[in-house]
Design a protein around this motif. Structure first.
Motif, PDB file in Angstrom:
ATOM      1  N   SER A 153       0.743  -1.351  -0.087  1.00 45.55           N
ATOM      2  CA  SER A 153      -0.031   0.150   0.023  1.00 45.55           C
ATOM      3  C   SER A 153       0.952   1.258   0.015  1.00 45.55           C
ATOM      4  CB  SER A 153      -1.081   0.091   1.209  1.00 45.55           C
ATOM      5  OG  SER A 153      -1.939  -1.275   0.910  1.00 45.55           O
ATOM      6  N   ASP A 154       1.788   1.042  -0.782  1.00 46.44           N
ATOM      7  CA  ASP A 154       2.701   2.377  -0.760  1.00 46.44           C
ATOM      8  C   ASP A 154       2.365   3.337  -2.000  1.00 46.44           C
ATOM      9  OD1 ASP A 154       5.129   3.990  -1.752  1.00 46.44           O
ATOM     10  OD2 ASP A 154       6.514   2.582  -0.357  1.00 46.44           O
ATOM     11  N   ARG A 155       1.607   4.452  -1.754  1.00 44.11           N
ATOM     12  CA  ARG A 155       1.388   5.448  -2.632  1.00 44.11           C
ATOM     13  C   ARG A 155       2.470   5.965  -3.608  1.00 44.11           C
ATOM     14  NH1 ARG A 155      -3.088   8.772   0.557  1.00 44.11           N
ATOM     15  NH2 ARG A 155      -4.904   7.153   0.727  1.00 44.11           N
ATOM     16  N   ARG A 156       3.671   6.108  -3.285  1.00 44.52           N
ATOM     17  CA  ARG A 156       4.845   6.652  -3.632  1.00 44.52           C
ATOM     18  C   ARG A 156       5.152   5.754  -4.960  1.00 44.52           C
ATOM     19  NH1 ARG A 156       9.323   8.772  -5.341  1.00 44.52           N
ATOM     20  NH2 ARG A 156       9.206  11.114  -4.586  1.00 44.52           N
ATOM     21  N   GLY A 157       5.298   4.416  -4.466  1.00 42.51           N
ATOM     22  CA  GLY A 157       5.820   3.348  -5.419  1.00 42.51           C
ATOM     23  C   GLY A 157       4.757   3.123  -6.422  1.00 42.51           C
ATOM     24  N   ILE A 158       3.283   3.032  -5.854  1.00 40.50           N
ATOM     25  CA  ILE A 158       2.476   2.626  -6.942  1.00 40.50           C
ATOM     26  C   ILE A 158       2.357   3.812  -8.038  1.00 40.50           C
ATOM     27  CG2 ILE A 158      -0.205   2.894  -7.247  1.00 40.50           C
ATOM     28  CD1 ILE A 158      -0.205   1.471  -4.443  1.00 40.50           C
ATOM     29  N   ALA A 159       2.591   5.188  -7.675  1.00 42.67           N
ATOM     30  CA  ALA A 159       2.462   6.179  -8.668  1.00 42.67           C
ATOM     31  C   ALA A 159       3.656   6.056  -9.630  1.00 42.67           C
ATOM     32  CB  ALA A 159       2.735   7.402  -7.845  1.00 42.67           C
ATOM     33  N   GLU A 160       4.978   5.671  -8.768  1.00 44.10           N
ATOM     34  CA  GLU A 160       6.268   5.508  -9.928  1.00 44.10           C
ATOM     35  C   GLU A 160       5.972   4.403 -10.876  1.00 44.10           C
ATOM     36  OE1 GLU A 160       9.622   5.109  -7.416  1.00 44.10           O
ATOM     37  OE2 GLU A 160       9.740   7.241  -7.070  1.00 44.10           O
ATOM     38  N   ALA A 161       5.396   3.216 -10.448  1.00 43.11           N
ATOM     39  CA  ALA A 161       5.255   2.153 -11.314  1.00 43.11           C
ATOM     40  C   ALA A 161       4.265   2.424 -12.244  1.00 43.11           C
ATOM     41  CB  ALA A 161       4.775   1.336 -10.490  1.00 43.11           C
ATOM     42  N   HIS A 162       3.146   3.039 -12.061  1.00 43.21           N
ATOM     43  CA  HIS A 162       2.231   3.465 -13.085  1.00 43.21           C
ATOM     44  C   HIS A 162       2.841   4.399 -14.147  1.00 43.21           C
ATOM     45  CE1 HIS A 162      -1.413   1.278 -12.006  1.00 43.21           C
ATOM     46  NE2 HIS A 162      -1.466   1.830 -10.752  1.00 43.21           N
ATOM     47  N   HIS A 163       3.578   5.565 -13.820  1.00 44.10           N
ATOM     48  CA  HIS A 163       4.517   6.226 -14.379  1.00 44.10           C
ATOM     49  C   HIS A 163       5.239   5.467 -15.331  1.00 44.10           C
ATOM     50  CE1 HIS A 163       6.862   9.774 -15.595  1.00 44.10           C
ATOM     51  NE2 HIS A 163       7.738   9.138 -15.317  1.00 44.10           N
ATOM     52  N   ASN A 164       5.919   4.624 -14.983  1.00 40.43           N
ATOM     53  CA  ASN A 164       6.641   3.742 -15.724  1.00 40.43           C
ATOM     54  C   ASN A 164       6.314   2.858 -16.607  1.00 40.43           C
ATOM     55  OD1 ASN A 164       9.227   4.985 -14.712  1.00 40.43           O
ATOM     56  ND2 ASN A 164       9.075   3.735 -12.807  1.00 40.43           N
ATOM     57  N   LEU A 165       5.149   2.151 -16.260  1.00 47.00           N
ATOM     58  CA  LEU A 165       4.363   1.407 -17.102  1.00 47.00           C
ATOM     59  C   LEU A 165       3.684   2.072 -18.407  1.00 47.00           C
ATOM     60  CD1 LEU A 165       2.551  -1.056 -14.562  1.00 47.00           C
ATOM     61  CD2 LEU A 165       4.320  -1.662 -16.552  1.00 47.00           C
ATOM     62  N   ALA A 166       3.356   3.371 -18.059  1.00 47.49           N
ATOM     63  CA  ALA A 166       3.097   4.247 -19.108  1.00 47.49           C
ATOM     64  C   ALA A 166       3.763   4.280 -20.220  1.00 47.49           C
ATOM     65  CB  ALA A 166       2.560   5.467 -18.626  1.00 47.49           C
ATOM     66  N   LEU A 167       5.294   4.441 -19.869  1.00 47.58           N
ATOM     67  CA  LEU A 167       6.426   4.366 -20.718  1.00 47.58           C
ATOM     68  C   LEU A 167       6.377   3.118 -21.739  1.00 47.58           C
ATOM     69  CD1 LEU A 167       9.206   5.805 -18.769  1.00 47.58           C
ATOM     70  CD2 LEU A 167       7.736   7.091 -20.489  1.00 47.58           C
ATOM     71  N   CYS A 168       6.217   2.117 -21.055  1.00 49.85           N
ATOM     72  CA  CYS A 168       6.183   0.789 -21.897  1.00 49.85           C
ATOM     73  C   CYS A 168       5.173   0.857 -22.718  1.00 49.85           C
ATOM     74  CB  CYS A 168       6.140  -0.317 -20.860  1.00 49.85           C
ATOM     75  SG  CYS A 168       7.596  -0.504 -19.959  1.00 49.85           S
ATOM     76  N   HIS A 169       3.822   1.060 -22.360  1.00 43.09           N
ATOM     77  CA  HIS A 169       2.790   0.991 -23.202  1.00 43.09           C
ATOM     78  C   HIS A 169       2.927   2.224 -24.289  1.00 43.09           C
ATOM     79  CE1 HIS A 169       0.610  -1.493 -20.431  1.00 43.09           C
ATOM     80  NE2 HIS A 169       0.476  -0.575 -19.633  1.00 43.09           N
ATOM     81  N   ARG A 170       3.477   3.207 -24.024  1.00 46.28           N
ATOM     82  CA  ARG A 170       3.634   4.162 -25.032  1.00 46.28           C
ATOM     83  C   ARG A 170       4.621   3.739 -26.316  1.00 46.28           C
ATOM     84  NH1 ARG A 170       7.603   9.140 -23.978  1.00 46.28           N
ATOM     85  NH2 ARG A 170       7.693  10.232 -26.134  1.00 46.28           N
ATOM     86  N   ARG A 171       5.685   2.947 -25.918  1.00 50.46           N
ATOM     87  CA  ARG A 171       6.754   2.491 -26.661  1.00 50.46           C
ATOM     88  C   ARG A 171       6.186   1.344 -27.718  1.00 50.46           C
ATOM     89  NH1 ARG A 171       8.528   6.281 -25.000  1.00 50.46           N
ATOM     90  NH2 ARG A 171      10.330   6.607 -23.877  1.00 50.46           N
ATOM     91  N   ARG A 172       5.207   0.722 -27.174  1.00 50.02           N
ATOM     92  CA  ARG A 172       4.144  -0.263 -27.824  1.00 50.02           C
ATOM     93  C   ARG A 172       3.238   0.134 -28.634  1.00 50.02           C
ATOM     94  NH1 ARG A 172       1.757  -4.778 -24.247  1.00 50.02           N
ATOM     95  NH2 ARG A 172       1.006  -3.196 -23.377  1.00 50.02           N
ATOM     96  N   GLY A 173       2.971   1.457 -28.508  1.00 49.74           N
ATOM     97  CA  GLY A 173       1.992   2.125 -29.456  1.00 49.74           C
ATOM     98  C   GLY A 173       0.555   2.045 -28.665  1.00 49.74           C
ATOM     99  N   SER A 174       0.588   1.686 -27.383  1.00 48.50           N
ATOM    100  CA  SER A 174      -0.860   1.342 -26.878  1.00 48.50           C
ATOM    101  C   SER A 174      -1.166   2.719 -26.085  1.00 48.50           C
ATOM    102  CB  SER A 174      -0.671   0.184 -25.717  1.00 48.50           C
ATOM    103  OG  SER A 174      -0.167  -0.983 -26.500  1.00 48.50           O
ATOM    104  N   VAL A 175      -1.514   3.557 -26.700  1.00 47.22           N
ATOM    105  CA  VAL A 175      -1.810   4.965 -26.302  1.00 47.22           C
ATOM    106  C   VAL A 175      -2.898   4.830 -25.095  1.00 47.22           C
ATOM    107  CG1 VAL A 175      -2.526   7.297 -26.968  1.00 47.22           C
ATOM    108  CG2 VAL A 175      -1.283   5.953 -28.465  1.00 47.22           C
ATOM    109  N   SER A 176      -3.977   4.096 -25.519  1.00 49.37           N
ATOM    110  CA  SER A 176      -5.027   4.176 -24.256  1.00 49.37           C
ATOM    111  C   SER A 176      -4.634   3.650 -23.012  1.00 49.37           C
ATOM    112  CB  SER A 176      -6.350   3.342 -24.879  1.00 49.37           C
ATOM    113  OG  SER A 176      -6.087   2.020 -25.173  1.00 49.37           O
ATOM    114  N   GLU A 177      -3.830   2.756 -23.123  1.00 49.27           N
ATOM    115  CA  GLU A 177      -3.285   1.918 -21.847  1.00 49.27           C
ATOM    116  C   GLU A 177      -2.345   2.881 -21.383  1.00 49.27           C
ATOM    117  OE1 GLU A 177      -2.249  -2.398 -21.973  1.00 49.27           O
ATOM    118  OE2 GLU A 177      -2.672  -2.148 -24.079  1.00 49.27           O
TER     119      GLU A 177
END
Length: 332
Positions: A153-177
């Motif tokens: 339940s670490d909010r800082r970590g959760i925010a960082e992880a979602h931020h970084n996963l967004a980069l991965c989705h962006r590289r794959r062209g999955s804009v909505s994700e």
């Protein structure tokens, strides 16, 4: 047995609140000489220094703290200091050293059941994989970090992880994700209440919006992030905001403005020792020169960008830069 360190509690409160400049000033400006303070205080001050881009100070303090923890047999704290040293090496462009630190921490943290360090080091190792274009490995490591942070339940970590996963989705062209992950990151950071983290997630969403041509929304996020960065004294986030302003100008056909903004940010990032950020701003400056028809200057700048990305082993960023360069060539 070590004497209790009276500096540690106020430092921890300031760092937990994201008041990094105040924490660093408290540590460096106190009446007692800094070397006499305990390793816990040194590590907290090193974390604060790293958050505001004072990497030389962070490296010195974290290294000193690690040696003191090692002498006292404090294995978990040794790993925390090693993880921070890896993060500093990453920001300074020593990617091999960063990867070695993160790998060491991840292996040892798993063996010892140190779940928070597993999350942090997995996330950091994913950043290295992402930079090197190893997207599958990066996504798996980011997901491991997110799972661990959700369990904690670490909010800082959760925010960082979602931020970084967004980069991965962006590289794959999955804009909505990617956009969904960006929104999750901003929301988690906002709930956490740390200005530096909120600025980081806003800037991540702004870059995605620039890619999608949503310049009004992107500018809104950049404006808010830059204000937060100034209030927190966070130099890396301020320079990242400047890079994104230059990128937005370039994408809107304002080549001259884009070059001036990017070149100014590049100079400041270089002077501050932010190797990766300096390379990224240099890439925008080179593209802006090309768009403005300044071919000879653009080619010299391009060679510098390619050399910088190769030195950083930034395969993904180099590939993206070269694709953009080729698109400009085809359109000419």
């Amino acid at each position: 047995m070590r004497e209790p360190d009276p500096h540690q509690r106020p430092l921890r409160l300031l760092v937990s609140a994201g008041r990094y400049r105040e924490a660093l000033a408290l540590f460096l400006g106190g009446e007692d000489p800094a070397p006499r303070r305990g390793p816990g205080s040194q590590l907290l001050a090193a974390q604060a220094a790293a958050r505001v881009g004072e990497f030389a100070v962070a490296r010195r303090l974290a290294g000193g703290a690690r040696e003191l923890f090692r002498a006292e047999g404090e294995h978990g704290e040794v790993l925390e200091a090693t993880n921070l040293l890896g993060a500093v090496a990453f920001e300074e462009g020593d990617i091999a050293e960063a990867e070695a630190c993160f790998g060491e921490v991840l292996t040892a943290a798993r063996e010892r059941g140190l779940h928070l360090l597993v999350a942090r080091s997995a996330n950091n190792l994913a950043n290295v994989a992402h930079l090197g274009g190893r997207e599958e490995a990066a996504r798996d490591l980011y997901q491991q970090g997110l799972n661990a942070w959700l369990a904690l339940s670490d909010r800082r970590g959760i925010a960082e992880a979602h931020h970084n996963l967004a980069l991965c989705h962006r590289r794959r062209g999955s804009v909505s994700e990617a956009l969904a992950s960006c929104d999750e990151a901003v929301e988690a950071a906002d709930r956490h209440g740390e200005t530096g983290l909120l600025a980081l997630t806003l800037l991540g969403r702004a870059e995605l919006r620039i890619d999608e041509g949503s310049f009004t929304e992107a500018t809104r996020d950049i404006d808010r992030a830059e204000l937060l960065a100034w209030s927190a004294g966070n130099a890396p986030n301020r320079l990242e905001a400047e890079r994104l302003r230059s990128l937005a100008a370039l994408r809107q056909g304002k080549a001259k403005s884009a070059y001036l903004l990017a070149e100014a940010a590049r100079v400041r990032a270089t002077e501050a020792g932010f190797a990766l950020l300096a390379a990224e701003t240099a890439s925008v400056a080179a593209l802006a020169l090309r768009a403005d028809g300044r071919e000879r200057e653009a080619e010299v700048a391009r060679e510098g960008v390619v050399a910088a990305y190769r030195e950083l082993d930034a395969t993904e960023l180099l590939g993206r830069f070269e694709r953009e360069w080729e698109r400009m060539t085809a359109a000419a």
